[in-house]
Design an enzyme around this catalytic site. Structure first.
Site, PDB file in Angstrom:
ATOM      1  N   HIS A  44       0.855  -1.186   0.000  1.00 25.99           N
ATOM      2  CA  HIS A  44       0.000   0.000   0.000  1.00 25.99           C
ATOM      3  C   HIS A  44       0.890   1.234   0.000  1.00 25.99           C
ATOM      4  CE1 HIS A  44      -2.847  -3.075   1.395  1.00 25.99           C
ATOM      5  NE2 HIS A  44      -3.769  -2.322   0.826  1.00 25.99           N
ATOM      6  N   HIS A  51      -3.909  -6.716  -5.827  1.00 23.99           N
ATOM      7  CA  HIS A  51      -3.986  -7.775  -4.826  1.00 23.99           C
ATOM      8  C   HIS A  51      -5.442  -8.055  -4.469  1.00 23.99           C
ATOM      9  CE1 HIS A  51      -3.758  -3.961  -2.586  1.00 23.99           C
ATOM     10  NE2 HIS A  51      -4.485  -4.560  -1.654  1.00 23.99           N
ATOM     11  N   CYS A  86     -13.726  -3.831   5.586  1.00 24.23           N
ATOM     12  CA  CYS A  86     -12.973  -4.412   4.467  1.00 24.23           C
ATOM     13  C   CYS A  86     -11.817  -5.216   5.042  1.00 24.23           C
ATOM     14  CB  CYS A  86     -12.419  -3.326   3.549  1.00 24.23           C
ATOM     15  SG  CYS A  86     -13.666  -2.298   2.754  1.00 24.23           S
ATOM     16  N   HIS A  88      -8.374  -8.300   3.882  1.00 22.55           N
ATOM     17  CA  HIS A  88      -7.614  -9.094   2.922  1.00 22.55           C
ATOM     18  C   HIS A  88      -7.594 -10.547   3.395  1.00 22.55           C
ATOM     19  CE1 HIS A  88      -5.982  -4.983   2.708  1.00 22.55           C
ATOM     20  NE2 HIS A  88      -5.805  -5.222   1.431  1.00 22.55           N
ATOM     21  N   GLU A 106     -12.398  -6.600  13.766  1.00 22.31           N
ATOM     22  CA  GLU A 106     -12.571  -5.154  13.620  1.00 22.31           C
ATOM     23  C   GLU A 106     -13.780  -4.625  14.382  1.00 22.31           C
ATOM     24  OE1 GLU A 106     -13.063  -2.075   9.884  1.00 22.31           O
ATOM     25  OE2 GLU A 106     -11.630  -3.731   9.717  1.00 22.31           O
ATOM     26  N   GLU A 133      -4.875   2.386  -3.602  1.00 19.46           N
ATOM     27  CA  GLU A 133      -5.498   1.075  -3.428  1.00 19.46           C
ATOM     28  C   GLU A 133      -5.721   0.491  -4.814  1.00 19.46           C
ATOM     29  OE1 GLU A 133      -5.886  -0.986  -1.274  1.00 19.46           O
ATOM     30  OE2 GLU A 133      -6.471  -0.190   0.690  1.00 19.46           O
ATOM     31  N   GLU A 135      -7.171  -3.140  -6.109  1.00 15.55           N
ATOM     32  CA  GLU A 135      -7.676  -4.406  -5.601  1.00 15.55           C
ATOM     33  C   GLU A 135      -8.716  -5.045  -6.516  1.00 15.55           C
ATOM     34  OE1 GLU A 135      -7.399  -3.418  -0.820  1.00 15.55           O
ATOM     35  OE2 GLU A 135      -9.321  -3.162  -1.832  1.00 15.55           O
TER      36      GLU A 135
END
EC number: 5.3.3.2
Length: 206
Positions: A44, A51, A86, A88, A106, A133, A135
């Site tokens: 990032h 990704h 959000c 990963h 979170e 970003e 993605e």
């Protein structure tokens, strides 16, 4: 509409998750094939590699949608309002498992009915500081009966809102929201958008 500038809620304890310096993300080629991994902290920046990520929109038992305000310490888009959360997936981790894991970390939420709604969503966006970003970011919906317990390093504030109210706010003041939420609102029916989720969706934002 619910006030999206309300005083932050007190944060509560949340499960421990590896620091971003130790967290690996899955790198992708332009066709969406996995080509390797890299530390989250290294991907990032000003030239972010493509990704794999995910977004989730969480509904409560009354049909309200959870929106969150990103913590001020976040590297990208600090302090803006966004979708519920959000994250990963770890290498080889199934996406639904990653969604549930991130919800617990979170927001302290236990999810049910985790479903993909935009499985091919893809975007590239640059924030005011130059952080990019980039993605392929499948979008999910889920439901919960849990009371949120936001992690202070991730969430500054949160609110439960009617989907129609959020749709109106995003269109009236897109600068106040994350670019991925603005784009998703154009595609998700419950936010007034329309898209065939089977079609690859892409957007570029700078």
């Amino acid at each position: 509409m619910t006030d999206l500038s309300i005083t932050p809620l007190p944060a509560q304890a949340a499960p421990v998750q590896p620091a971003s310096s130790a967290e690996l993300v899955v790198l992708l080629d332009e066709a969406g094939n996995q080509i390797g991994t890299a530390p989250k902290s290294s991907v990032h920046g000003a030239d972010t590699a493509l990704h794999l990520a995910f977004s989730c929109h969480v509904f409560d038992d009354d049909g309200r949608l959870l929106v969150t305000r990103r913590a001020l310490g976040k590297v990208a888009w600090p302090g803006v309002w966004t979708n519920s959360f959000c994250g990963h997936p770890a290498p080889a981790e199934p996406l639904p498992h990653a969604v549930r894991r991130r919800a617990e970390f979170e927001l302290g939420l236990e999810l049910r009915d985790v479903e993909p709604v935009l499985p091919f969503f893809r975007y590239r966006a640059t924030d005011a500081s130059g952080i990019v970003e980039h993605e392929i970011c499948p979008v999910y919906t889920a439901r919960t009966s849990s009371v949120p317990a936001p992690h202070p390093d991730e969430v500054l504030d949160l609110a439960w809102v009617e989907p129609g109210e959020l749709a109106t706010a995003v269109r009236a003041a897109p600068w106040a929201f994350s670019p991925w939420l603005v784009l998703q609102a154009q595609l998700l029916p419950f936010l007034g958008g329309h898209a065939d989720a089977r079609v690859r969706t892409e957007a570029l934002v700078s």
